[in-house]
Design an enzyme around this catalytic site. Structure first.
Site, PDB file in Angstrom:
ATOM      1  N   HIS A  65       0.834  -1.062  -0.002  1.00 47.51           N
ATOM      2  CA  HIS A  65       0.210   0.105   0.072  1.00 47.51           C
ATOM      3  C   HIS A  65       1.063   1.383  -0.108  1.00 47.51           C
ATOM      4  CE1 HIS A  65       0.209   1.436   4.073  1.00 47.51           C
ATOM      5  NE2 HIS A  65       0.236   0.089   4.518  1.00 47.51           N
ATOM      6  N   ASP A 174       5.851   3.358   6.528  1.00 50.70           N
ATOM      7  CA  ASP A 174       4.769   2.358   6.505  1.00 50.70           C
ATOM      8  C   ASP A 174       3.581   3.147   5.665  1.00 50.70           C
ATOM      9  OD1 ASP A 174       2.341   1.047   6.831  1.00 50.70           O
ATOM     10  OD2 ASP A 174       2.207   1.769   9.075  1.00 50.70           O
ATOM     11  N   GLU A 206      -5.182   1.621   2.775  1.00 51.00           N
ATOM     12  CA  GLU A 206      -4.973   0.487   3.677  1.00 51.00           C
ATOM     13  C   GLU A 206      -4.893   1.052   5.166  1.00 51.00           C
ATOM     14  OE1 GLU A 206      -2.468  -2.038   6.494  1.00 51.00           O
ATOM     15  OE2 GLU A 206      -2.235  -0.177   6.042  1.00 51.00           O
ATOM     16  N   GLU A 207      -4.459   2.252   5.223  1.00 51.40           N
ATOM     17  CA  GLU A 207      -4.540   2.865   6.784  1.00 51.40           C
ATOM     18  C   GLU A 207      -5.738   3.360   7.370  1.00 51.40           C
ATOM     19  OE1 GLU A 207      -2.005   2.831   8.493  1.00 51.40           O
ATOM     20  OE2 GLU A 207      -0.156   2.861   7.238  1.00 51.40           O
ATOM     21  N   ASP A 229       3.977  -5.393   3.667  1.00 56.37           N
ATOM     22  CA  ASP A 229       3.907  -4.369   4.633  1.00 56.37           C
ATOM     23  C   ASP A 229       5.112  -4.165   5.595  1.00 56.37           C
ATOM     24  OD1 ASP A 229       2.517  -2.428   6.255  1.00 56.37           O
ATOM     25  OD2 ASP A 229       0.404  -2.993   5.513  1.00 56.37           O
ATOM     26  N   HIS A 316       3.927   4.425  13.139  1.00 55.28           N
ATOM     27  CA  HIS A 316       3.109   5.545  12.864  1.00 55.28           C
ATOM     28  C   HIS A 316       3.544   6.678  13.808  1.00 55.28           C
ATOM     29  CE1 HIS A 316      -0.847   3.167  11.710  1.00 55.28           C
ATOM     30  NE2 HIS A 316       0.380   2.885  11.095  1.00 55.28           N
TER      31      HIS A 316
END
Length: 351
Positions: A65, A174, A206-207, A229, A316
């Protein structure tokens, strides 16, 4: 890593790609991959799908992603300060004092997440999304509304940097690294004698909802799929390895084990790793993976699926860290696994 590939990775990392607004990064990904794919197409979700050997009935799908976590402008007060909502698992606490970019319709506007000085009481112990605001220097609401509207995305004003020991730090590793990896795998197998159809997908959303993965899986209807991922490294202070497992940067890509994962796909990769001396690590995903793999697996009539992850520190946060050697080992693992496929493999656990 060849220089052209490295520049492509850096371009991905420098391009804003908040979840729900990935068009700009997808254009970059598509422009790169069209040079070696047999076929490139997009879909209504915003995915880009690149294929080698599209005529083959045995199809392997690789999904990485391209979207990153972000904030969104929810409210502009009379003084021109911006209040926010979350687009993905972004932490308000980590945002305090950070420089940001507000992605306005006419261009990015610089700002900062305000933070109360320690001399005046400091920030709250528990910071909620409604507690933070962006200061762009506007004089009032009218001034701010010339540049920013409700729903505009807000990202950290953080670019990538290389640090010691072949490691890379930046926001949104990410999972722009995953989008890069699946593109590189396709590039490296494009001129090889491949016995299967290979579908590399830069997925969206995706997030926030993983809808891109579902669109792609339903459209491609692959024989097997591997989501690419990132996952949690545990090799830094205060991590409880008894609880979270033992995963380190520089020790190779991570294979997931658990109910969502097809054991035969995992075994193919384990065999490849042993044959080619590629280091691998493991993590547990007993119920769900929390990645695109979950949606791909349940698309169409169901898809045998595995998950390969890049070890990552500080997920994150505004400054995530990965190892370039892990990226190279993951690419090599996937390339060698695909080249070893005959195209008649059975993925049924019981026969």
């Amino acid at each position: 890593m060849r220089e052209e590939s490295k520049k492509f990775l850096e371009k991905l990392l420098s391009t804003p790609s908040p979840s729900g607004d990935e068009a700009n990064i997808q254009k970059i990904w598509m422009n790169y991959i069209k040079n070696f794919a047999d076929k490139v197409e997009t879909d209504a979700a915003g995915n880009v799908i690149a294929v080698v050997n599209p005529e083959n009935t045995f199809k392997i799908m690789l999904a990485g992603h391209c979207d990153e976590i972000a904030f969104m402008v929810n409210y502009i007060d009379d003084d021109g300060f911006l209040y926010l909502s979350k687009a993905g698992g972004i932490s308000p606490k980590l945002a305090l004092g950070m420089r940001v970019k507000v992605l306005g319709e006419s261009g990015a506007v610089s700002g900062v997440i305000g933070v109360k000085a320690e001399h005046q009481g400091g920030s709250k112990d528990e910071v909620k999304i409604e507690d933070i605001y962006v200061d762009c220097g506007a004089e009032d609401r009218g001034d701010m509304e010339q540049y920013v509207g409700i729903g505009d995305y807000v990202i950290y004003d953080q670019d990538y940097k290389y640090i010691l020991n072949d490691r890379l730090v930046g926001r949104g590793l990410d999972n722009r690294t995953g989008a890069f990896i699946v593109a590189e795998v396709l590039r490296r197998i494009a001129d090889q004698n491949v016995n299967v159809g290979v579908y590399a997908v830069s997925t969206v959303n995706e997030e926030t909802n993983m809808g891109g993965a579902y669109f792609a899986g339903s459209s491609i209807q692959p024989t097997m799929a591997i989501a690419c991922d990132v996952s949690f490294a545990t090799d830094y202070p205060d991590m409880d390895k008894k609880k979270h497992g033992n995963v380190a940067l520089g020790k190779g890509p991570i294979l997931s084990k658990g109910a969502p994962i097809n054991k035969k796909i995992n075994q193919l990769m384990v065999n490849t790793a042993k044959k080619n001396n590629i280091p691998i690590q493991y993590e547990l995903t007993p119920r769900l993976t929390g990645t695109d793999a979950d949606k791909i697996r349940l698309s169409g009539k169901g898809v045998p699926t595995a998950l390969v992850s890049l070890p990552l520190r500080y997920m994150h946060s505004p400054s995530e860290i990965v190892s370039l050697s892990d990226m190279e080992n993951e690419i090599e693992l996937l390339v060698k696994t695909i080249l070893a496929l005959k195209g008649d493999e059975s993925l049924k656990p019981v026969e």
